[in-house]
Design a protein around this motif. Structure first.
Motif, PDB file in Angstrom:
ATOM      1  N   LEU A 197     -53.137  19.319 -25.688  1.00  0.00           N
ATOM      2  CA  LEU A 197     -54.570  19.557 -25.537  1.00  0.00           C
ATOM      3  C   LEU A 197     -55.397  18.401 -26.075  1.00  0.00           C
ATOM      4  O   LEU A 197     -56.442  18.060 -25.528  1.00  0.00           O
ATOM      5  N   GLY A 198     -54.946  17.789 -27.161  1.00  0.00           N
ATOM      6  CA  GLY A 198     -55.615  16.587 -27.666  1.00  0.00           C
ATOM      7  C   GLY A 198     -56.893  16.833 -28.411  1.00  0.00           C
ATOM      8  O   GLY A 198     -57.733  15.929 -28.525  1.00  0.00           O
ATOM      9  N   ALA A 199     -57.080  18.049 -28.933  1.00  0.00           N
ATOM     10  CA  ALA A 199     -58.307  18.379 -29.647  1.00  0.00           C
ATOM     11  C   ALA A 199     -57.967  19.139 -30.927  1.00  0.00           C
ATOM     12  O   ALA A 199     -57.034  19.962 -30.929  1.00  0.00           O
ATOM     13  N   PRO A 200     -58.695  18.907 -32.017  1.00  0.00           N
ATOM     14  CA  PRO A 200     -58.526  19.759 -33.198  1.00  0.00           C
ATOM     15  C   PRO A 200     -58.760  21.213 -32.808  1.00  0.00           C
ATOM     16  O   PRO A 200     -59.683  21.522 -32.060  1.00  0.00           O
ATOM     17  N   ALA A 201     -57.916  22.110 -33.312  1.00  0.00           N
ATOM     18  CA  ALA A 201     -57.950  23.500 -32.864  1.00  0.00           C
ATOM     19  C   ALA A 201     -58.031  24.462 -34.038  1.00  0.00           C
ATOM     20  O   ALA A 201     -57.325  24.303 -35.041  1.00  0.00           O
ATOM     21  N   ALA A 235     -60.561  14.969 -23.623  1.00  0.00           N
ATOM     22  CA  ALA A 235     -60.405  16.216 -24.353  1.00  0.00           C
ATOM     23  C   ALA A 235     -61.683  16.537 -25.123  1.00  0.00           C
ATOM     24  O   ALA A 235     -62.431  15.634 -25.513  1.00  0.00           O
ATOM     25  N   PRO A 236     -61.975  17.811 -25.344  1.00  0.00           N
ATOM     26  CA  PRO A 236     -63.094  18.163 -26.219  1.00  0.00           C
ATOM     27  C   PRO A 236     -62.859  17.608 -27.620  1.00  0.00           C
ATOM     28  O   PRO A 236     -61.739  17.250 -27.998  1.00  0.00           O
ATOM     29  N   ASP A 237     -63.920  17.584 -28.410  1.00  0.00           N
ATOM     30  CA  ASP A 237     -63.805  17.117 -29.796  1.00  0.00           C
ATOM     31  C   ASP A 237     -63.289  18.203 -30.726  1.00  0.00           C
ATOM     32  O   ASP A 237     -62.852  17.907 -31.843  1.00  0.00           O
ATOM     33  N   ALA A 238     -63.346  19.456 -30.278  1.00  0.00           N
ATOM     34  CA  ALA A 238     -62.822  20.580 -31.050  1.00  0.00           C
ATOM     35  C   ALA A 238     -62.719  21.788 -30.127  1.00  0.00           C
ATOM     36  O   ALA A 238     -63.484  21.909 -29.163  1.00  0.00           O
ATOM     37  N   VAL A 239     -61.767  22.685 -30.431  1.00  0.00           N
ATOM     38  CA  VAL A 239     -61.653  23.926 -29.671  1.00  0.00           C
ATOM     39  C   VAL A 239     -61.416  25.084 -30.637  1.00  0.00           C
ATOM     40  O   VAL A 239     -60.720  24.934 -31.642  1.00  0.00           O
TER      41      VAL A 239
END
Length: 278
Positions: free
Chosen positions: A210-214, A150-154
């Motif tokens: 998603l597994g990323a801070p959003a 997953a990205p580190d943030a979205v």
């Protein structure tokens, strides 16, 4: 005759909505220090884009445009991010700009372009933390892709919760209550024209994985993705998460609408998750 006219209008609308929005983009502007890239996608396609390297330890950001647009929509964001030291990759999603694709699929097949672009960005920016900023279609494609890792943030801007919501809102905005009647025939065409079903286009059912801070953002006056729908998406998302209501804005480019506020909000969010300590 009225029924035939209704059916004809639905068919024409379905063709226009899913028809590729391809066009020649060319090299990046001279005042934006980037190079042209072509990234292969499965099974035999590619996405085209521009890549601007950043400063070591600052992070890297993938920028994804809205429907029927192209990478140039994200140029303003890329410029301020690159000035802050972030590497920036702007792509044309599949069936847009100079990328391959025979149909717009509202995030389903576009997800393959997101995955390929993230792999490219990790190769070009080894060791860097990665974020995605997606607008409307770009946001939906990010969630539907469920990229791994997953990205580190979205940053998800003006993202629709379900394709039913997206189509109905847009049609009623233009046609009034009659638009809700036309929504059904348009949605029925998805499997035939785009090879996807409405079940494939429900970001609200995937966002928790998603597994990323959003950071989820939308205009307070957006009639295409209403504020109530944005709150539904936010409530469905797993943490850490933030929500940003842009007062006065409709379904518009939120950066162009208020550059100063946008840059403060997004840079503050990205700094929490992308900047390496020290």
């Amino acid at each position: 005759m009225l029924l035939l006219g209704f059916v004809g209008a639905a068919l024409c609308a379905g063709e226009w909505l899913s028809h590729p929005a391809t066009r020649t983009i060319g090299p990046p502007p001279k005042d934006f220090s980037a190079r042209e890239v072509r990234i292969d996608t499965a099974p035999a396609g590619h996405v085209a884009g521009w890549f601007a390297p950043g400063q070591r330890g600052r992070g890297a950001v993938l920028l994804l445009h809205g429907v029927r647009a192209d990478r140039t929509q994200m140029l303003g964001r890329a410029r301020f991010l690159n000035r802050e030291g972030y590497a920036a990759l702007l792509i044309d999603l599949p069936a847009h700009g100079q990328s391959t694709g025979d149909r717009i699929t509202f995030g389903a097949r576009e997800a393959a372009g997101v995955k390929a672009a993230l792999e490219f960005l990790r190769r070009e920016s080894p060791g860097e933390r990665i974020a995605v900023i997606g607008v409307s279609l770009g946001a939906a494609a990010t969630v539907l892709a469920l990229p791994s890792p997953a990205p580190d943030a979205v940053v998800l801007e003006s993202i629709y919760p379900t394709i039913e919501d997206a189509v109905t809102n847009r049609l009623t905005t233009v046609l009034g209550p009659a638009g809700a009647v036309l929504a059904g025939p348009l949605l029925w065409q998805l499997p035939l024209r785009a090879g996807v079903s409405t079940d494939d286009l429900r970001p609200i059912e995937r966002i928790a994985r998603l597994g990323a801070p959003a950071l989820i953002a939308s205009g307070a006056q957006d009639r295409h993705t209403t504020w109530a729908e944005t709150e539904r998406l936010f409530n469905a998302a797993a943490g850490p998460k933030e929500i940003w209501r842009v007062e006065g804005a409709g379904h518009v480019d939120l950066h162009a609408y208020g550059p100063g506020a946008y840059e403060r909000q997004v840079l503050g969010f990205l700094a929490k998750y992308l900047r390496s300590e020290g």
